[in-house]
Design a protein around this motif. Structure first.
Motif, PDB file in Angstrom:
ATOM      1  N   GLY A  82      18.561 -11.697 -26.570  1.00  0.00           N
ATOM      2  CA  GLY A  82      19.532 -12.570 -25.919  1.00  0.00           C
ATOM      3  C   GLY A  82      20.523 -13.119 -26.910  1.00  0.00           C
ATOM      4  N   LEU A  83      21.265 -14.117 -26.451  1.00  0.00           N
ATOM      5  CA  LEU A  83      22.274 -14.787 -27.267  1.00  0.00           C
ATOM      6  C   LEU A  83      21.720 -16.132 -27.716  1.00  0.00           C
ATOM      7  N   VAL A  84      21.821 -16.405 -29.000  1.00  0.00           N
ATOM      8  CA  VAL A  84      21.295 -17.654 -29.543  1.00  0.00           C
ATOM      9  C   VAL A  84      22.229 -18.134 -30.649  1.00  0.00           C
ATOM     10  N   GLN A  85      22.267 -19.437 -30.846  1.00  0.00           N
ATOM     11  CA  GLN A  85      23.084 -19.980 -31.923  1.00  0.00           C
ATOM     12  C   GLN A  85      22.349 -19.844 -33.253  1.00  0.00           C
ATOM     13  N   ALA A  86      23.123 -19.807 -34.323  1.00  0.00           N
ATOM     14  CA  ALA A  86      22.539 -19.749 -35.657  1.00  0.00           C
ATOM     15  C   ALA A  86      21.577 -20.918 -35.841  1.00  0.00           C
ATOM     16  N   GLY A  87      20.436 -20.612 -36.450  1.00  0.00           N
ATOM     17  CA  GLY A  87      19.395 -21.619 -36.617  1.00  0.00           C
ATOM     18  C   GLY A  87      18.378 -21.630 -35.506  1.00  0.00           C
ATOM     19  N   GLY A  88      18.665 -20.925 -34.431  1.00  0.00           N
ATOM     20  CA  GLY A  88      17.774 -20.892 -33.284  1.00  0.00           C
ATOM     21  C   GLY A  88      16.654 -19.876 -33.442  1.00  0.00           C
ATOM     22  N   SER A  89      15.896 -19.730 -32.358  1.00  0.00           N
ATOM     23  CA  SER A  89      14.723 -18.857 -32.373  1.00  0.00           C
ATOM     24  C   SER A  89      14.691 -17.976 -31.138  1.00  0.00           C
ATOM     25  N   LEU A  90      14.055 -16.833 -31.281  1.00  0.00           N
ATOM     26  CA  LEU A  90      13.777 -15.932 -30.169  1.00  0.00           C
ATOM     27  C   LEU A  90      12.431 -15.274 -30.433  1.00  0.00           C
ATOM     28  N   ARG A  91      11.761 -14.845 -29.363  1.00  0.00           N
ATOM     29  CA  ARG A  91      10.552 -14.065 -29.506  1.00  0.00           C
ATOM     30  C   ARG A  91      10.722 -12.757 -28.748  1.00  0.00           C
ATOM     31  N   LEU A  92      10.645 -11.671 -29.461  1.00  0.00           N
ATOM     32  CA  LEU A  92      10.719 -10.352 -28.854  1.00  0.00           C
ATOM     33  C   LEU A  92       9.309  -9.847 -28.547  1.00  0.00           C
ATOM     34  N   LEU A 133      17.455 -18.084 -37.151  1.00  0.00           N
ATOM     35  CA  LEU A 133      18.274 -16.888 -37.011  1.00  0.00           C
ATOM     36  C   LEU A 133      19.649 -17.091 -37.618  1.00  0.00           C
ATOM     37  N   LYS A 134      20.174 -15.996 -38.170  1.00  0.00           N
ATOM     38  CA  LYS A 134      21.477 -15.990 -38.819  1.00  0.00           C
ATOM     39  C   LYS A 134      22.382 -14.989 -38.113  1.00  0.00           C
ATOM     40  N   PRO A 135      23.695 -15.171 -38.201  1.00  0.00           N
ATOM     41  CA  PRO A 135      24.592 -14.185 -37.582  1.00  0.00           C
ATOM     42  C   PRO A 135      24.315 -12.756 -38.057  1.00  0.00           C
ATOM     43  N   GLU A 136      23.901 -12.594 -39.288  1.00  0.00           N
ATOM     44  CA  GLU A 136      23.618 -11.248 -39.799  1.00  0.00           C
ATOM     45  C   GLU A 136      22.358 -10.628 -39.196  1.00  0.00           C
ATOM     46  N   ASP A 137      21.599 -11.392 -38.416  1.00  0.00           N
ATOM     47  CA  ASP A 137      20.465 -10.841 -37.690  1.00  0.00           C
ATOM     48  C   ASP A 137      20.891 -10.166 -36.383  1.00  0.00           C
ATOM     49  N   THR A 138      22.164 -10.298 -36.043  1.00  0.00           N
ATOM     50  CA  THR A 138      22.676  -9.669 -34.820  1.00  0.00           C
ATOM     51  C   THR A 138      22.486  -8.160 -34.890  1.00  0.00           C
ATOM     52  N   ALA A 139      21.812  -7.613 -33.894  1.00  0.00           N
ATOM     53  CA  ALA A 139      21.491  -6.183 -33.894  1.00  0.00           C
ATOM     54  C   ALA A 139      20.758  -5.832 -32.612  1.00  0.00           C
ATOM     55  N   ALA A 140      20.667  -4.539 -32.365  1.00  0.00           N
ATOM     56  CA  ALA A 140      19.723  -4.043 -31.368  1.00  0.00           C
ATOM     57  C   ALA A 140      18.392  -3.876 -32.079  1.00  0.00           C
ATOM     58  N   TYR A 141      17.347  -4.430 -31.477  1.00  0.00           N
ATOM     59  CA  TYR A 141      16.008  -4.389 -32.090  1.00  0.00           C
ATOM     60  C   TYR A 141      15.149  -3.392 -31.328  1.00  0.00           C
ATOM     61  N   TYR A 142      14.497  -2.522 -32.077  1.00  0.00           N
ATOM     62  CA  TYR A 142      13.670  -1.470 -31.510  1.00  0.00           C
ATOM     63  C   TYR A 142      12.240  -1.587 -32.020  1.00  0.00           C
ATOM     64  N   CYS A 143      11.278  -1.381 -31.145  1.00  0.00           N
ATOM     65  CA  CYS A 143       9.915  -1.251 -31.631  1.00  0.00           C
ATOM     66  C   CYS A 143       9.541   0.225 -31.654  1.00  0.00           C
ATOM     67  N   ALA A 144       8.615   0.548 -32.528  1.00  0.00           N
ATOM     68  CA  ALA A 144       8.236   1.939 -32.747  1.00  0.00           C
ATOM     69  C   ALA A 144       6.746   2.026 -33.034  1.00  0.00           C
ATOM     70  N   GLN A 182      18.873  -6.287 -27.272  1.00  0.00           N
ATOM     71  CA  GLN A 182      19.971  -6.809 -28.086  1.00  0.00           C
ATOM     72  C   GLN A 182      19.731  -8.276 -28.441  1.00  0.00           C
ATOM     73  N   VAL A 183      19.931  -8.571 -29.716  1.00  0.00           N
ATOM     74  CA  VAL A 183      19.893  -9.949 -30.206  1.00  0.00           C
ATOM     75  C   VAL A 183      21.267 -10.261 -30.791  1.00  0.00           C
ATOM     76  N   THR A 184      21.882 -11.318 -30.291  1.00  0.00           N
ATOM     77  CA  THR A 184      23.184 -11.743 -30.794  1.00  0.00           C
ATOM     78  C   THR A 184      23.083 -13.185 -31.257  1.00  0.00           C
ATOM     79  N   VAL A 185      23.440 -13.414 -32.514  1.00  0.00           N
ATOM     80  CA  VAL A 185      23.362 -14.761 -33.085  1.00  0.00           C
ATOM     81  C   VAL A 185      24.780 -15.230 -33.365  1.00  0.00           C
ATOM     82  N   SER A 186      25.181 -16.305 -32.715  1.00  0.00           N
ATOM     83  CA  SER A 186      26.535 -16.828 -32.880  1.00  0.00           C
ATOM     84  C   SER A 186      26.537 -17.885 -33.988  1.00  0.00           C
ATOM     85  N   SER A 187      27.684 -17.947 -34.679  1.00  0.00           N
ATOM     86  CA  SER A 187      27.792 -18.899 -35.801  1.00  0.00           C
ATOM     87  C   SER A 187      28.303 -20.242 -35.320  1.00  0.00           C
TER      88      SER A 187
END
Length: 123
Positions: A10-20, A86-97, A118-123
């Protein structure tokens, strides 16, 4: 038939958290490794974290060490990636394998891949 289904992006602000979450169909055995990779815009796919299904040993990329935690729920056949600070540079599509316990940081180690979340981190 092995399938991996990611969720939780999802979309989260910098400094926030997500659980995939990565739900794995089919049996998962000792000797299996489950990993998270990511691919940011204009970047190559990179290793994020991995866990050995049997012993639970974990591995992390230096860029996420101390911020991300990989874990598993054997009963639910699910692997999680808890992402904090989370940091803006963490923005990416995340895949498990899913693959073998070998060179867990290499994409070549894995035979099965999910579709990504998709994980999007806004600054």
């Amino acid at each position: 038939q092995v399938q991996l289904v990611e969720s939780g992006g999802g979309l989260v602000q910098a400094g926030g958290s997500l659980r995939l979450s990565c739900a794995i169909s089919g049996r998962t055995f000792i000797g299996t490794a489950i990993a998270w990779f990511r691919q940011g815009p204009g970047k190559e796919r990179e290793f994020v974290a991995a866990i050995r299904w049997g012993g639970g040993g974990t591995f992390y990329a230096d860029s996420v060490k101390g911020r991300f935690t990989i874990s598993r729920d054997n009963a639910k056949n699910t692997v999680y990636l808890e992402m904090n600070t989370l940091k803006p540079e963490d923005t990416a599509a995340y895949y498990c394998a899913k693959g073998r316990v070998g060179t867990v940081t290499s994409g070549h180690n894995y035979d099965y891949w999910g579709q990504g979340t998709q994980v999007t981190v806004s600054s």
